[in-house]
Write a protein that holds these residues in place. Structure first.
Motif, PDB file in Angstrom:
ATOM      1  N   SER A  33      40.507  59.419  76.267  1.00  0.00           N
ATOM      2  CA  SER A  33      40.335  58.823  74.949  1.00  0.00           C
ATOM      3  C   SER A  33      39.492  59.759  74.093  1.00  0.00           C
ATOM      4  CB  SER A  33      39.651  57.461  75.051  1.00  0.00           C
ATOM      5  OG  SER A  33      39.262  57.005  73.764  1.00  0.00           O
ATOM      6  N   ALA A  34      40.119  60.370  73.089  1.00  0.00           N
ATOM      7  CA  ALA A  34      39.384  61.274  72.212  1.00  0.00           C
ATOM      8  C   ALA A  34      38.265  60.538  71.494  1.00  0.00           C
ATOM      9  CB  ALA A  34      40.341  61.899  71.197  1.00  0.00           C
ATOM     10  N   ASN A  35      38.532  59.343  71.013  1.00  0.00           N
ATOM     11  CA  ASN A  35      37.521  58.605  70.263  1.00  0.00           C
ATOM     12  C   ASN A  35      36.332  58.198  71.141  1.00  0.00           C
ATOM     13  OD1 ASN A  35      38.563  58.417  67.508  1.00  0.00           O
ATOM     14  ND2 ASN A  35      40.277  57.326  68.443  1.00  0.00           N
ATOM     15  N   LYS A  36      36.588  57.897  72.399  1.00  0.00           N
ATOM     16  CA  LYS A  36      35.501  57.555  73.304  1.00  0.00           C
ATOM     17  C   LYS A  36      34.574  58.747  73.513  1.00  0.00           C
ATOM     18  CE  LYS A  36      34.538  55.702  77.930  1.00  0.00           C
ATOM     19  NZ  LYS A  36      35.144  55.216  79.204  1.00  0.00           N
ATOM     20  N   LEU A  37      35.162  59.932  73.697  1.00  0.00           N
ATOM     21  CA  LEU A  37      34.345  61.136  73.871  1.00  0.00           C
ATOM     22  C   LEU A  37      33.557  61.449  72.607  1.00  0.00           C
ATOM     23  CD1 LEU A  37      36.852  63.432  75.799  1.00  0.00           C
ATOM     24  CD2 LEU A  37      34.789  62.375  76.713  1.00  0.00           C
ATOM     25  N   MET A  38      34.195  61.293  71.456  1.00  0.00           N
ATOM     26  CA  MET A  38      33.493  61.563  70.198  1.00  0.00           C
ATOM     27  C   MET A  38      32.379  60.559  69.951  1.00  0.00           C
ATOM     28  SD  MET A  38      36.467  62.867  67.567  1.00  0.00           S
ATOM     29  CE  MET A  38      37.754  61.720  68.067  1.00  0.00           C
ATOM     30  N   ASP A  39      32.590  59.302  70.349  1.00  0.00           N
ATOM     31  CA  ASP A  39      31.559  58.276  70.179  1.00  0.00           C
ATOM     32  C   ASP A  39      30.328  58.582  71.027  1.00  0.00           C
ATOM     33  OD1 ASP A  39      32.911  56.851  68.302  1.00  0.00           O
ATOM     34  OD2 ASP A  39      33.629  55.284  69.660  1.00  0.00           O
ATOM     35  N   LEU A  71      35.874  67.756  72.855  1.00  0.00           N
ATOM     36  CA  LEU A  71      37.244  67.459  73.285  1.00  0.00           C
ATOM     37  C   LEU A  71      37.872  68.653  73.987  1.00  0.00           C
ATOM     38  CD1 LEU A  71      38.644  65.473  70.221  1.00  0.00           C
ATOM     39  CD2 LEU A  71      37.497  64.620  72.274  1.00  0.00           C
ATOM     40  N   MET A  72      37.727  69.825  73.400  1.00  0.00           N
ATOM     41  CA  MET A  72      38.338  71.003  74.015  1.00  0.00           C
ATOM     42  C   MET A  72      37.602  71.373  75.300  1.00  0.00           C
ATOM     43  SD  MET A  72      39.476  74.599  72.307  1.00  0.00           S
ATOM     44  CE  MET A  72      40.479  75.754  73.251  1.00  0.00           C
ATOM     45  N   GLU A  73      36.282  71.163  75.335  1.00  0.00           N
ATOM     46  CA  GLU A  73      35.558  71.455  76.570  1.00  0.00           C
ATOM     47  C   GLU A  73      36.046  70.545  77.692  1.00  0.00           C
ATOM     48  OE1 GLU A  73      31.056  72.263  78.126  1.00  0.00           O
ATOM     49  OE2 GLU A  73      31.323  70.672  76.664  1.00  0.00           O
ATOM     50  N   PHE A  74      36.276  69.285  77.361  1.00  0.00           N
ATOM     51  CA  PHE A  74      36.820  68.350  78.351  1.00  0.00           C
ATOM     52  C   PHE A  74      38.164  68.852  78.875  1.00  0.00           C
ATOM     53  CE2 PHE A  74      39.276  64.814  79.846  1.00  0.00           C
ATOM     54  CZ  PHE A  74      38.381  63.918  80.407  1.00  0.00           C
ATOM     55  N   ASP A  75      39.034  69.212  77.943  1.00  0.00           N
ATOM     56  CA  ASP A  75      40.381  69.641  78.334  1.00  0.00           C
ATOM     57  C   ASP A  75      40.359  70.945  79.124  1.00  0.00           C
ATOM     58  OD1 ASP A  75      41.369  67.410  77.038  1.00  0.00           O
ATOM     59  OD2 ASP A  75      41.674  68.474  75.141  1.00  0.00           O
ATOM     60  N   TYR A 425      48.458  73.822  73.069  1.00  0.00           N
ATOM     61  CA  TYR A 425      47.297  72.943  72.865  1.00  0.00           C
ATOM     62  C   TYR A 425      47.239  72.368  71.451  1.00  0.00           C
ATOM     63  CZ  TYR A 425      42.543  71.149  73.183  1.00  0.00           C
ATOM     64  OH  TYR A 425      41.456  70.319  73.180  1.00  0.00           O
ATOM     65  N   ILE A 426      47.876  73.023  70.494  1.00  0.00           N
ATOM     66  CA  ILE A 426      47.852  72.560  69.111  1.00  0.00           C
ATOM     67  C   ILE A 426      48.317  71.110  68.999  1.00  0.00           C
ATOM     68  CG2 ILE A 426      48.952  72.837  66.857  1.00  0.00           C
ATOM     69  CD1 ILE A 426      46.710  74.785  67.305  1.00  0.00           C
ATOM     70  N   GLU A 427      49.331  70.742  69.772  1.00  0.00           N
ATOM     71  CA  GLU A 427      49.839  69.373  69.712  1.00  0.00           C
ATOM     72  C   GLU A 427      48.777  68.370  70.164  1.00  0.00           C
ATOM     73  OE1 GLU A 427      52.650  68.504  68.250  1.00  0.00           O
ATOM     74  OE2 GLU A 427      52.762  70.663  67.785  1.00  0.00           O
ATOM     75  N   GLN A 428      47.940  68.778  71.121  1.00  0.00           N
ATOM     76  CA  GLN A 428      46.849  67.911  71.572  1.00  0.00           C
ATOM     77  C   GLN A 428      45.860  67.688  70.429  1.00  0.00           C
ATOM     78  OE1 GLN A 428      46.269  66.624  75.004  1.00  0.00           O
ATOM     79  NE2 GLN A 428      44.999  65.325  73.693  1.00  0.00           N
ATOM     80  N   TYR A 433      43.505  64.280  66.166  1.00  0.00           N
ATOM     81  CA  TYR A 433      43.154  64.157  64.744  1.00  0.00           C
ATOM     82  C   TYR A 433      43.702  62.863  64.151  1.00  0.00           C
ATOM     83  CZ  TYR A 433      42.727  65.587  59.800  1.00  0.00           C
ATOM     84  OH  TYR A 433      42.426  65.668  58.462  1.00  0.00           O
ATOM     85  N   GLN A 434      44.935  62.564  64.466  1.00  0.00           N
ATOM     86  CA  GLN A 434      45.529  61.331  63.961  1.00  0.00           C
ATOM     87  C   GLN A 434      44.833  60.103  64.546  1.00  0.00           C
ATOM     88  OE1 GLN A 434      47.672  61.162  61.461  1.00  0.00           O
ATOM     89  NE2 GLN A 434      47.516  63.405  61.398  1.00  0.00           N
ATOM     90  N   ALA A 435      44.515  60.140  65.820  1.00  0.00           N
ATOM     91  CA  ALA A 435      43.809  59.025  66.457  1.00  0.00           C
ATOM     92  C   ALA A 435      42.429  58.847  65.844  1.00  0.00           C
ATOM     93  CB  ALA A 435      43.694  59.279  67.966  1.00  0.00           C
ATOM     94  N   PHE A 436      41.768  59.954  65.548  1.00  0.00           N
ATOM     95  CA  PHE A 436      40.444  59.917  64.922  1.00  0.00           C
ATOM     96  C   PHE A 436      40.505  59.267  63.544  1.00  0.00           C
ATOM     97  CE2 PHE A 436      37.784  62.222  61.790  1.00  0.00           C
ATOM     98  CZ  PHE A 436      36.533  61.785  62.188  1.00  0.00           C
ATOM     99  N   LYS A 437      41.456  59.680  62.735  1.00  0.00           N
ATOM    100  CA  LYS A 437      41.541  59.155  61.375  1.00  0.00           C
ATOM    101  C   LYS A 437      41.846  57.652  61.389  1.00  0.00           C
ATOM    102  CE  LYS A 437      44.428  62.130  59.489  1.00  0.00           C
ATOM    103  NZ  LYS A 437      45.211  62.772  58.403  1.00  0.00           N
ATOM    104  N   LEU A 438      42.733  57.221  62.250  1.00  0.00           N
ATOM    105  CA  LEU A 438      43.083  55.812  62.312  1.00  0.00           C
ATOM    106  C   LEU A 438      41.905  54.955  62.771  1.00  0.00           C
ATOM    107  CD1 LEU A 438      46.656  56.022  63.893  1.00  0.00           C
ATOM    108  CD2 LEU A 438      46.082  55.264  61.579  1.00  0.00           C
ATOM    109  N   TYR A 439      41.189  55.459  63.764  1.00  0.00           N
ATOM    110  CA  TYR A 439      40.097  54.694  64.381  1.00  0.00           C
ATOM    111  C   TYR A 439      38.785  54.826  63.617  1.00  0.00           C
ATOM    112  CZ  TYR A 439      36.364  53.789  67.820  1.00  0.00           C
ATOM    113  OH  TYR A 439      35.233  53.355  68.453  1.00  0.00           O
ATOM    114  N   ARG A 440      38.357  56.072  63.379  1.00  0.00           N
ATOM    115  CA  ARG A 440      37.017  56.286  62.855  1.00  0.00           C
ATOM    116  C   ARG A 440      36.895  55.907  61.389  1.00  0.00           C
ATOM    117  NH1 ARG A 440      32.788  54.964  63.970  1.00  0.00           N
ATOM    118  NH2 ARG A 440      33.316  55.597  66.085  1.00  0.00           N
ATOM    119  N   LEU A 441      37.850  56.241  60.556  1.00  0.00           N
ATOM    120  CA  LEU A 441      37.765  55.886  59.150  1.00  0.00           C
ATOM    121  C   LEU A 441      37.712  54.370  58.982  1.00  0.00           C
ATOM    122  CD1 LEU A 441      40.199  58.475  57.526  1.00  0.00           C
ATOM    123  CD2 LEU A 441      37.711  58.478  57.441  1.00  0.00           C
ATOM    124  N   ALA A 442      38.474  53.658  59.794  1.00  0.00           N
ATOM    125  CA  ALA A 442      38.449  52.198  59.738  1.00  0.00           C
ATOM    126  C   ALA A 442      37.096  51.658  60.198  1.00  0.00           C
ATOM    127  CB  ALA A 442      39.566  51.622  60.609  1.00  0.00           C
TER     128      ALA A 442
END
Length: 452
Positions: A33-39, A71-75, A425-428, A433-442
């Motif tokens: 979960s990208a958002n979980k790691l960023m949180d 995120l990239m360090e995790f990956d 990796y670009i697709e990751q 980025y899309q998951a971040f915008k949907l979750y974090r902006l809200a």
């Protein structure tokens, strides 16, 4: 005692059998979960600055990438990596290179951000640089994307050529690369024919010093007192642990400096302290500007930055060297910077409070970053290759550099591996980025609504 160079090179070549380039170039998608790691990172930042941090990261795919090293360090930690570890920058994206002054007042071009520095597989830095080149190029609507895959291969090639060039020198001469801009332009064959823009930024950087910062960031009161201007919440006078104990912390910081610099600082007194947030990934951490005034009325501006823990994962068990290296985060950053840079700020030092670690440096002393948006394709291409070259000279300082040399050698398969992995990796990054915008902006909008 280190192994002879020929034995290190032989070992590096042998490692190709257990960590072949084809495997190094294969991206393995990771479920997380990208958002979980960023949180997890957001939890240690200043709450009132988080909405602006979100906005900064939301500006583009590249700014998002810059602000999410975790995120990239995790990956990367979950890929098949080479077993060759080195002292790495940890965040060697194309925007983290820049111009600054050596202690002798010569203008240098080098890595300039070490918040994520540590001991990691050497290729992590090369891959982060290559991915960032793709993302930064994507910011240019007028760039033809056709030659981009070839440029990604050139990132690997420039890194290899730099490593080979460094080992044409003796061990002692490798210790003194001194990346003076003019020397650098001449050192990289056929790569910097489009240097007018770079020279423009050189001139701009040369005019930056503490007095220029004072003119821009402060106001002199009627009684002659000089104070920082406020621009809340980014720049704000606060009463917290650092500002209340600034004299004690500066005394501890001075103990980490060379005696001559320590003595120089004894001639200055603190005039003002302000919390001043900068950057993207570090925006929201505890950063300060300290205005110091000498007996002759001249000024020095120091920047204090919170040294956050490296964004390592709980399931990633560091080896003994890594663990020892990261005991004091400010010390880790300062030591890494001094190892990886060709020359470092003489005011670079560190201190720790009871619960946090900080590092200190001079603020904007002949410092400037290249504005990538102003570069045409030829200039951008040359700049990207230059960054890869610089990365090679930095990695050449590690005692394992001989193994890196043997591993990458003169093989174009290494270049292809870096290009293949980065493109995959670009697709990751796009998905994150899309998951971040949907979750974090809200989430931030919801928080602002509750506050109001």
């Amino acid at each position: 005692m280190s192994q002879p160079l020929d034995q290190q090179e032989k070992l590096g070549k042998t490692i190709r059998k257990t960590a072949p380039f084809e495997t190094l170039g294969t991206f393995k998608p990771i479920k997380r979960s990208a958002n979980k790691l960023m949180d997890q990172v957001r939890q240690i930042l200043i709450p009132e600055l988080l909405p602006e941090r979100t906005q900064r990261m939301s500006e583009s795919l590249f700014t998002f990438f810059r602000g999410t090293a975790e995120l990239m360090e995790f990956d990367l930690a979950h890929q098949t990596n080479s077993p060759i570890h080195a002292i790495t920058c940890g965040d060697a994206h194309v925007g983290n290179f820049g111009l600054f002054a050596s202690p002798e007042r010569h203008l240098l071009f080098d890595l300039n951000d070490f918040d994520e520095a540590g001991i990691n597989p050497f290729e992590w830095d090369v891959k982060r640089l290559a991915v960032s080149v793709m993302l930064a190029a994507g910011e240019h609507d007028d760039f033809d994307q056709t030659p981009l895959p070839e440029l990604l291969k050139d990132i690997g090639r420039s890194y290899r050529e730099s490593m080979n060039a460094m080992f044409e020198r003796t061990t002692l001469n490798r210790f003194y690369p001194i990346n003076e801009v003019e020397n650098l332009l001449n050192a990289i064959p056929d790569e910097l024919q489009h240097s007018k823009k770079l020279k423009k930024f050189m001139e701009k950087a040369g005019k930056r010093d503490s007095e220029q910062v004072v003119r821009k960031f402060t106001t002199t009161k009627e009684d002659g007192t000089c104070l920082f201007n406020e621009n809340a919440p980014r720049t704000k006078h606060v009463k917290d642990n650092v500002t209340k104990n600034i004299e004690d912390y500066l005394a501890a910081y001075r103990d980490t400096l060379q005696p001559d610099v320590n003595m120089l600082l004894s001639q200055f007194t603190v005039t003002d302290v302000v919390r001043h947030s900068v950057g993207v990934g570090s925006f929201g951490s505890r950063c300060y500007l300290v205005l110091l005034t000498s007996s002759d009325g001249s000024h020095l501006v120091l920047q204090i930055k919170e040294a956050l823990p490296t964004r390592k994962l709980a399931d990633r068990i560091p080896d003994e060297a890594s663990a020892a290296f990261a005991k004091n985060e400010g010390k880790r950053i300062v030591y890494s910077q001094k190892i990886l840079q060709s020359a470092s700020d003489p005011f670079l030092g560190y201190f720790a409070s009871s619960s946090r670690s900080y590092y200190v440096r001079q603020f904007r002393d002949m410092k400037a970053s290249i504005d990538l948006s102003e570069l045409d394709w030829e200039q951008f291409e040359a700049y990207a290759k230059t960054c890869a070259w610089i990365l090679g000279t930095a990695h050449a300082q590690s005692p394992t550099a001989g193994m890196i040399l043997g591993y990458v050698g003169h093989s174009e398969k290494f270049d292809a591996a870096i290009a293949d992995w980065s493109q995959a990796y670009i697709e990751q990054v796009k998905g994150d980025y899309q998951a971040f915008k949907l979750y974090r902006l809200a989430k931030d909008a919801e928080q602002i609504s509750k506050t109001n």
